[in-house]
Write an enzyme that holds these catalytic residues in place. Structure first.
Site, PDB file in Angstrom:
ATOM      1  CB  THR A  15      -3.096   3.637   0.209  1.00 46.29           C
ATOM      2  OG1 THR A  15      -3.087   4.319  -1.046  1.00 46.29           O
ATOM      3  CG2 THR A  15      -4.286   2.689   0.251  1.00 46.29           C
ATOM      4  CG  LEU A  34      -1.974  -1.057   1.365  1.00 43.73           C
ATOM      5  CD1 LEU A  34      -2.713  -0.917   2.691  1.00 43.73           C
ATOM      6  CD2 LEU A  34      -2.955  -0.973   0.205  1.00 43.73           C
ATOM      7  CG  ASP A  35      -0.048   4.797  -2.262  1.00 46.78           C
ATOM      8  OD1 ASP A  35      -0.511   5.414  -1.280  1.00 46.78           O
ATOM      9  OD2 ASP A  35      -0.682   4.684  -3.325  1.00 46.78           O
ATOM     10  NE  ARG A  36       5.890   8.489   2.180  1.00 44.16           N
ATOM     11  CZ  ARG A  36       6.915   8.221   2.990  1.00 44.16           C
ATOM     12  NH1 ARG A  36       6.784   8.383   4.289  1.00 44.16           N
ATOM     13  NH2 ARG A  36       8.058   7.796   2.493  1.00 44.16           N
TER      14      ARG A  36
END
Length: 234
Positions: free
Chosen positions: A105, A101-103
């Site tokens: 999200t 999960l990106d930063r």
């Protein structure tokens, strides 16, 4: 596996450090009897400084990742490992994120030290649905559900169309999106393709697993029943 190697692989220290722990009498059985490096004792019966060992190899955990944390061991800033016991990062094999999960999200992140299980979860053959809730910068225009479900949408810089995805409008600027694959920043790029922008993104489900009441920043170990739920929808 010898006790020294077993305990070192769990992240308690180097083999030399663990050997010193034995010499200092810090490693005991459940009854408090001092153990020696050549003893043969079940994982569940071992204590370090009176505390049970961390979970045995083959663990799978669920983390409610908050916004602002990175799924990495090296990036600057806050890492998902900061939310786990420090030894988890030092285990061999390491406890790794299952996908990312990106930063920016939040939501459900699975982590495991079982390479075979990791690959089973992310394999296209498993086809585990992933559910996201997106908050958008502009109102839905009305044709997104049909386009996303068509199997014809091609993202910028790619040549292969996306698999059909299901969109449910929750409000003019909120949508629930179910994906059956995991491309780079896929949800954000899908909405960018229809002229919108995701301002907040949360993953609420993978396969048959949901966060339930797990609070942001918290984690829990998953058991056999959880694993069955994970693959129940595959």
């Amino acid at each position: 596996m010898k006790l020294v190697k077993h305990i070192a692989n769990l992240g308690y220290g180097s083999r030399r450090q663990v050997e010193w722990m034995f010499r200092e009498g810090r490693i005991t059985d459940a009854a408090g009897e001092v153990l020696y490096a050549d003893d043969k004792v079940a994982h569940e019966a071992i204590r370090v400084d009176g505390e049970p060992l961390d979970p045995a190899p083959g663990l799978l955990l669920m983390l409610h990742k908050p916004v602002g944390y990175t799924c990495s061991t090296r990036d600057a800033g806050r890492l998902v490992y900061d939310l786990l016991p420090p030894r988890f990062r030092a285990r061999s094999p390491i406890v790794s994120p299952v996908g990312r999960l990106d930063r920016d999200t939040s939501g459900l992140l699975l982590m495991t030290d079982d390479g075979a299980l990791l690959h089973r979860i992310i394999s296209p053959k498993s086809s585990l649905p992933k559910v996201y809730e997106a908050t958008l910068a502009a109102d839905l225009r009305g044709d997104e559900a049909e386009l996303f479900a068509s199997g014809a949408l091609v993202l910028e810089s790619e040549k292969t169309p996306l698999l059909p995805a299901q969109l449910e409008a929750l409000s003019p600027r909120q949508a629930r999106l179910t994906l059956h694959e995991g491309r780079y920043h896929q949800v954000r790029r899908m909405f960018a393709a229809v002229g919108n922008h995701v301002v907040a993104l949360h993953r609420s489900r993978i396969g048959g697993l949901e966060l339930g009441g797990l609070e942001a920043g918290k984690w829990r170990l998953l058991e056999a029943d959880d694993l069955a739920h994970l693959f129940a929808s595959a």
